[in-house]
Design an enzyme around this catalytic site. Sequence first.
Site, PDB file in Angstrom:
ATOM      1  N   ASP A   1       1.862   2.727   8.317  1.00 52.11           N
ATOM      2  CA  ASP A   1       0.601   2.014   8.116  1.00 52.11           C
ATOM      3  C   ASP A   1       0.751   0.687   7.384  1.00 52.11           C
ATOM      4  O   ASP A   1       0.554   0.594   6.179  1.00 52.11           O
ATOM      5  CB  ASP A   1      -0.409   2.891   7.367  1.00 52.11           C
TER       6      ASP A   1
ATOM      7  N   LYS B   1       1.816   4.562  -0.962  1.00 51.50           N
ATOM      8  CA  LYS B   1       1.221   5.733  -1.630  1.00 51.50           C
ATOM      9  C   LYS B   1       1.491   6.954  -0.758  1.00 51.50           C
ATOM     10  O   LYS B   1       1.816   6.796   0.436  1.00 51.50           O
ATOM     11  CB  LYS B   1      -0.290   5.503  -1.808  1.00 51.50           C
TER      12      LYS B   1
ATOM     13  N   ASN C   1       0.520   7.189   2.885  1.00 47.14           N
ATOM     14  CA  ASN C   1       1.150   6.317   3.893  1.00 47.14           C
ATOM     15  C   ASN C   1       2.599   6.678   4.120  1.00 47.14           C
ATOM     16  O   ASN C   1       3.347   5.878   4.688  1.00 47.14           O
ATOM     17  CB  ASN C   1       1.048   4.849   3.453  1.00 47.14           C
TER      18      ASN C   1
ATOM     19  N   ASP D   1       0.839  -1.205   0.000  1.00 49.43           N
ATOM     20  CA  ASP D   1       0.000   0.000   0.000  1.00 49.43           C
ATOM     21  C   ASP D   1       0.868   1.247   0.000  1.00 49.43           C
ATOM     22  O   ASP D   1       0.602   2.195   0.736  1.00 49.43           O
ATOM     23  CB  ASP D   1      -0.922  -0.039   1.233  1.00 49.43           C
TER      24      ASP D   1
ATOM     25  N   THR E   1       9.752 -30.213  -1.497  1.00 48.18           N
ATOM     26  CA  THR E   1       9.972 -29.954  -2.920  1.00 48.18           C
ATOM     27  C   THR E   1       8.964 -28.953  -3.447  1.00 48.18           C
ATOM     28  O   THR E   1       7.854 -28.841  -2.927  1.00 48.18           O
ATOM     29  CB  THR E   1       9.830 -31.262  -3.725  1.00 48.18           C
TER      30      THR E   1
HETATM   31  C1  LIG Z   1      -0.555  12.167  10.754  1.00 45.17           C
HETATM   32  N1  LIG Z   1       0.730  12.134  11.456  1.00 45.17           N
HETATM   33  N2  LIG Z   1       1.506  13.246  11.601  1.00 45.17           N
HETATM   34  C2  LIG Z   1       2.609  12.934  12.267  1.00 45.17           C
HETATM   35  C3  LIG Z   1       2.564  11.561  12.576  1.00 45.17           C
HETATM   36  N3  LIG Z   1       3.418  10.746  13.218  1.00 45.17           N
HETATM   37  C4  LIG Z   1       3.075   9.458  13.344  1.00 45.17           C
HETATM   38  N4  LIG Z   1       1.919   8.911  12.858  1.00 45.17           N
HETATM   39  C5  LIG Z   1       1.060   9.711  12.226  1.00 45.17           C
HETATM   40  N5  LIG Z   1      -0.094   9.155  11.751  1.00 45.17           N
HETATM   41  C6  LIG Z   1      -0.377   7.741  11.906  1.00 45.17           C
HETATM   42  C7  LIG Z   1       0.377   6.941  10.854  1.00 45.17           C
HETATM   43  C8  LIG Z   1       0.125   5.483  11.036  1.00 45.17           C
HETATM   44  C9  LIG Z   1       1.066   4.516  11.278  1.00 45.17           C
HETATM   45  N6  LIG Z   1       0.580   3.264  11.380  1.00 45.17           N
HETATM   46  C10 LIG Z   1      -0.719   3.200  11.220  1.00 45.17           C
HETATM   47  N7  LIG Z   1      -1.393   1.988  11.261  1.00 45.17           N
HETATM   48  C11 LIG Z   1      -2.737   1.910  11.108  1.00 45.17           C
HETATM   49  O1  LIG Z   1      -3.438   2.901  10.965  1.00 45.17           O
HETATM   50  N8  LIG Z   1      -3.215   0.639  11.130  1.00 45.17           N
HETATM   51  C12 LIG Z   1      -4.537   0.306  10.973  1.00 45.17           C
HETATM   52  C13 LIG Z   1      -5.578   1.195  11.197  1.00 45.17           C
HETATM   53  C14 LIG Z   1      -6.890   0.740  11.010  1.00 45.17           C
HETATM   54  C15 LIG Z   1      -7.171  -0.569  10.615  1.00 45.17           C
HETATM   55  C16 LIG Z   1      -6.089  -1.400  10.414  1.00 45.17           C
HETATM   56  C17 LIG Z   1      -6.356  -2.803   9.970  1.00 45.17           C
HETATM   57  F1  LIG Z   1      -7.059  -3.401  10.940  1.00 45.17           F
HETATM   58  F2  LIG Z   1      -7.083  -2.779   8.830  1.00 45.17           F
HETATM   59  F3  LIG Z   1      -5.231  -3.453   9.781  1.00 45.17           F
HETATM   60  C18 LIG Z   1      -4.798  -1.011  10.577  1.00 45.17           C
HETATM   61  S1  LIG Z   1      -1.399   4.720  10.945  1.00 45.17           S
HETATM   62  C19 LIG Z   1       1.366  11.078  12.055  1.00 45.17           C
END
Ligand SMILES: Cn1ncc2ncnc(NCCc3cnc(NC(=O)Nc4cccc(C(F)(F)F)c4)s3)c21
Length: 273
Positions: free
Chosen positions: A155, A139, A142, A137, A172
């Site tokens: 994400d 893009k 993310n 994913d 195998t």
């Molecule tokens: C905006 N912003 N500004 C600064 C900053 N610093 C850190 N982070 C930020 N934003 C968050 C970024 C993310 C990282 N990992 C994520 N992971 C996730 O959202 N996972 C997730 C959610 C819902 C459903 C599912 C599932 F179940 F479908 F798997 C998985 S979101 C920031």
Amino acid sequence: KVSTMERRWTLNDFDIGKPLGRGKFGHVYLAREKKSNHIVALKVLFKSQLKQSQVEHQLRREVEIQSHLRHPNILRLYGYFYDQTRVYLILEYAAKGELYKELQKCKYFSERRAATYVASLARALIYLHGKHVIHRDIKPENLLIGVQGELKIADFGWSVHTFSRRRTMCGTLDYLPPEMVESVEHDASVDIWSLGVLCYEFLYGVPPFEAKEHSDTYRRIIKVDLKFPPKPIVSSAAKDLISQMLVKDSSRRLPLHKLLEHPWILHNADPSG
Ligand SMILES: Cn1ncc2ncnc(NCCc3cnc(NC(=O)Nc4cccc(C(F)(F)F)c4)s3)c21
């Protein structure tokens, strides 16, 4: 220092700060862990929505995959906890925020900035694929920017472990159908295609196969209907790299380590990333 994954965190461990963004499943807040004064991002997800969308297993997989990843261009997921109604992800804070907002503001990036980003993403993907993880994913939404301007892939909600059983595991390959044997390479090169799309969007400000209707975008992708507009002016080296990544036959896409040796990257990417 207690390992962050084992500790039982609760909301009381944090002071909550300003909202950083909102996603489909919930909001992200700036937060400070009270004992260490460590600044983090706290993503709050509503259990009801996760259940409704049947993505709990994806979230578990994301936490599992992320707990083993350590790379400067991959946003850390330190841990998680939950209460009656919500799940909380404790994330590394990316101080310079979301890349897509930066791209909207600048319209498009210079070749140096684009190449520096593409090279750092290629290094992160080499690391990920080396651990048999595909992001799937990649893009602008993310991608986040760290305090030194470095790019961070975030994400992993859609990432997967590739066919993680060693090939010799079942003794195998003979009984595996082509698509199973093929799929290992195929998946990894999904991220190479997405990186090519990203590189194009960094330089032109729009993705290569954009169209009004989804059906038209779909048609343009499967046809690999790749066109380079006359403006903004982009070097032929950049176009050559993009053309080697946006190849229909996934096994013929430029391998990531070859990308790092491409003249456009060597000439334009800032080695520190
Ligand atoms: C905006 N912003 N500004 C600064 C900053 N610093 C850190 N982070 C930020 N934003 C968050 C970024 C993310 C990282 N990992 C994520 N992971 C996730 O959202 N996972 C997730 C959610 C819902 C459903 C599912 C599932 F179940 F479908 F798997 C998985 S979101 C920031």
